[in-house]
Design an enzyme around this catalytic site. Structure first.
Site, PDB file in Angstrom:
ATOM      1  N   LYS A  82      35.871   7.963  29.206  1.00 54.18           N
ATOM      2  CA  LYS A  82      35.002   8.362  28.088  1.00 54.18           C
ATOM      3  C   LYS A  82      35.482   9.689  27.520  1.00 54.18           C
ATOM      4  O   LYS A  82      35.828  10.607  28.281  1.00 54.18           O
ATOM      5  CB  LYS A  82      33.557   8.478  28.599  1.00 54.18           C
ATOM      6  CG  LYS A  82      32.517   8.744  27.508  1.00 54.18           C
ATOM      7  CD  LYS A  82      31.097   8.765  28.101  1.00 54.18           C
ATOM      8  CE  LYS A  82      30.025   8.933  27.046  1.00 54.18           C
ATOM      9  NZ  LYS A  82      28.655   8.934  27.628  1.00 54.18           N
ATOM     10  N   SER A 157      25.367   5.843  25.288  1.00 52.65           N
ATOM     11  CA  SER A 157      26.430   6.412  24.478  1.00 52.65           C
ATOM     12  C   SER A 157      27.834   5.991  24.908  1.00 52.65           C
ATOM     13  O   SER A 157      28.765   6.121  24.121  1.00 52.65           O
ATOM     14  CB  SER A 157      26.328   7.944  24.513  1.00 52.65           C
ATOM     15  OG  SER A 157      26.580   8.430  25.813  1.00 52.65           O
ATOM     16  N   SER A 181      23.186   6.238  29.592  1.00 58.41           N
ATOM     17  CA  SER A 181      24.422   5.981  28.850  1.00 58.41           C
ATOM     18  C   SER A 181      25.513   5.224  29.583  1.00 58.41           C
ATOM     19  O   SER A 181      26.492   4.824  28.969  1.00 58.41           O
ATOM     20  CB  SER A 181      25.009   7.297  28.350  1.00 58.41           C
ATOM     21  OG  SER A 181      24.391   7.635  27.147  1.00 58.41           O
TER      22      SER A 181
HETATM   23  N1  GLN Z   1      20.421   7.401  24.769  1.00 59.89           N
HETATM   24  C1  GLN Z   1      20.048   8.619  25.429  1.00 59.89           C
HETATM   25  C2  GLN Z   1      20.199   9.768  24.465  1.00 59.89           C
HETATM   26  O1  GLN Z   1      20.461   9.536  23.346  1.00 59.89           O
HETATM   27  C3  GLN Z   1      20.869   8.823  26.665  1.00 59.89           C
HETATM   28  C4  GLN Z   1      22.239   9.267  26.369  1.00 59.89           C
HETATM   29  C5  GLN Z   1      23.043   9.536  27.610  1.00 59.89           C
HETATM   30  O2  GLN Z   1      22.714   9.080  28.705  1.00 59.89           O
HETATM   31  N2  GLN Z   1      24.101  10.310  27.428  1.00 59.89           N
HETATM   32  O3  GLN Z   1      20.084  10.892  24.808  1.00 59.89           O
END
Ligand code: GLN
Length: 483
Positions: A82, A157, A181
């Site tokens: 990532k 994400s 995410s």
């Molecule tokens: N979807 C969540 C957010 O927007 C979690 C994102 C994540 O785990 N990095 O913060």
């Protein structure tokens, strides 16, 4: 793609073949590069592909194998990273204009560890800008498409990492999970995504979002493959002050042993009306499968599931607003051009306005608001109190069961633009944020498929376990996978 396609060979077997020279790491990398060049134009899992670097690493692994020296437990494992985990090759952009040209001078601890274990890095994967989002639509470089249906999102994400594994562009991938995410995109792309206990895996070199919630973990084709990668990631790191001490047993070899008298808690709140019919059906099917393999199903209550999203959207933005203060165009990040008469304040605000996308700006504003004097007690302090209650609630639940089963996401992969207002996007994480708030481990595995618009879409199920009970979690997940 079809759910009936044969599964890739176990990664442990592939690595053993590479170690014995029966399979060339070089040929494997070359084959993945071909797959990427054929299909990633459409999917956009990668921000950057390391053709030369990956082939060079593969040559080195093959040479070691030829000389009879072990290249390591992950010999020849091809892994995508990532793009918020720093590497000294290529760029680390966080899919943000702010860091579009950022080159890290050092490797994250996880990169050092994987490299020592013989892994090969194929490239950097797309994400929602600074890991803020649940669909990868917030990337400044354009979204990633779901390999199962390219009109739909891969989740986020870590959407690029999930799509790269699902599209078979690599053996495994790394993601980061602050509120879901890793698990949510794994669910939407039909692969395994595993978030370890907070502190298990070093965060050194992970670009910080919510430092008390962030954790790195693997995406893979199977629970065993995920465990094989996890075994190399885990361990104390003096460079991460929140790194957990203690010895870590290797788990990959233990997953064949089922857990006798496994007690699986199913929270009433996870059988919610908010679940789509397909998700609800897969959950009930999984419960039946667990009964069939001899587990005891225990009804439990997690009433604070409801306040997870509001608690998370105070704590995570508060921490993000502090972590992202370093991108001011001087210390880090995009630097705006100044007009005559503009000063340092203008440089900061123009650079940040140009460099950060709308969702990141929204989080910074939320975060500074809840931390400001006058609102701190009403929001931030209360969120920390709620956090404690959520943690206590899990502790009480785990007195009655060994693992908790539920859906990973209330819905399957949705079409691009399908969640227009921020709140409906935030609600994708109802089942995943509390795992991070409590610091416990969670894993998403595929539970089945739903038919929508003539396409088969994967449905994920999630298991959660007490802090540091990764062995229970992974062995239970392997039981579901076999069932
Ligand atoms: N979807 C969540 C957010 O927007 C979690 C994102 C994540 O785990 N990095 O913060």
């Amino acid at each position: 793609m079809s759910p009936d396609a044969p599964r890739p060979e176990p990664l442990a077997k592939i690595c053993e073949d590479v170690r014995h020279g029966r399979v060339k790491a070089f040929d494997r990398v070359a084959a993945f590069l071909t797959a990427i060049s054929q299909r990633d134009g459409e999917i956009h899992a990668f921000n950057e592909v390391f053709e030369q670097h990956a082939l060079d690493q593969a040559r080195r692994v093959d040479q070691l194998a030829k000389r009879g020296e072990s290249p390591g437990p992950l010999a020849g494992a091809v892994i995508a990273i990532k793009d918020n985990i720093v590497m000294s090759v290529g760029k680390t952009t966080c899919s943000s204009k702010m860091l579009a040209n950022y080159c890290s001078p050092f490797n994250a601890t996880v990169i050092e560890r994987l490299e020592r274990a013989g892994a090969i890095f194929i490239g950097k994967t797309n994400l929602d800008e600074f890991a803020m989002g649940s669909s990868t639509e917030n990337s400044a470089f354009g979204p990633t498409r779901n390999p199962w249906d390219t009109s739909r999102v891969p989740g986020g994400s870590s959407g690029g990492s999930a799509a790269a594994v699902a599209a078979r562009f690599c053996d495994a991938a790394l993601g980061s999970d602050t509120g879901g995410s890793i698990r949510q995109p794994a669910a939407l792309c039909g692969c395994v995504g595993f978030k370890p206990t907070y502190g298990r895996v070093s965060r050194y070199g992970l670009v910080a979002f919510g430092s008390s919630l962030d954790q790195i973990g693997p995406f893979a084709h199977s629970v065993e493959d995920a465990a094989l990668v996890y075994d190399e990631l885990v361990g104390f790191d003096p460079n991460d002050s929140t790194s957990a001490e203690g010895t870590n047993e290797r788990l990959a070899g233990k997953l064949g042993q089922p857990i006798a008298k496994l007690r699986i808690g199913v929270p009433r709140e996870y059988r919610s009306d908010a679940n789509s019919p397909a998700v609800a059906a897969v959950l009930e099917k999984s419960i039946a499968a667990a009964r069939a393999f001899g587990a005891e199903i225990v009804d439990i209550d997690l009433p604070l599931t409801d306040i997870g999203i509001s608690t998370y959207y105070v704590i995570a933005p508060a921490e993000a607003s502090s972590n992202l203060a370093r991108y001011d165009g001087i210390r880090y990040g995009h630097r705006a051009k100044l007009e005559a008469g503009e000063d340092l304040e203008d440089l900061y605000s123009k650079s940040r306005a140009e460099g950060f996308g709308p969702e990141v700006q929204r989080r910074i504003m939320l975060g500074t608001y809840v931390l400001s004097s006058g609102y701190y007690d009403a929001y931030y302090k209360r969120a920390l109190q709620a956090r404690r209650l959520i943690k206590d609630e899990f502790d009480r639940a785990f007195a009655k069961c060994d693992v908790i089963l539920g859906p990973t996401s209330p819905v399957v992969a949705f079409p691009f633009g399908g969640k227009k207002d921020p709140l409906s996007m935030y609600l994708c994480d109802v089942y995943t944020v509390n795992t991070n708030i409590a610091g416990i481990p969670g894993i998403s595995i595929n539970g089945g498929f739903a038919e929508e618009g003539g396409k088969k879409l994967p449905v994920g199920i999630q298991l959660q376990a007490p802090a540091f009970a990764e062995e229970t979690l992974l062995r239970a997940a392997a039981m579901f996978e076999r069932a």
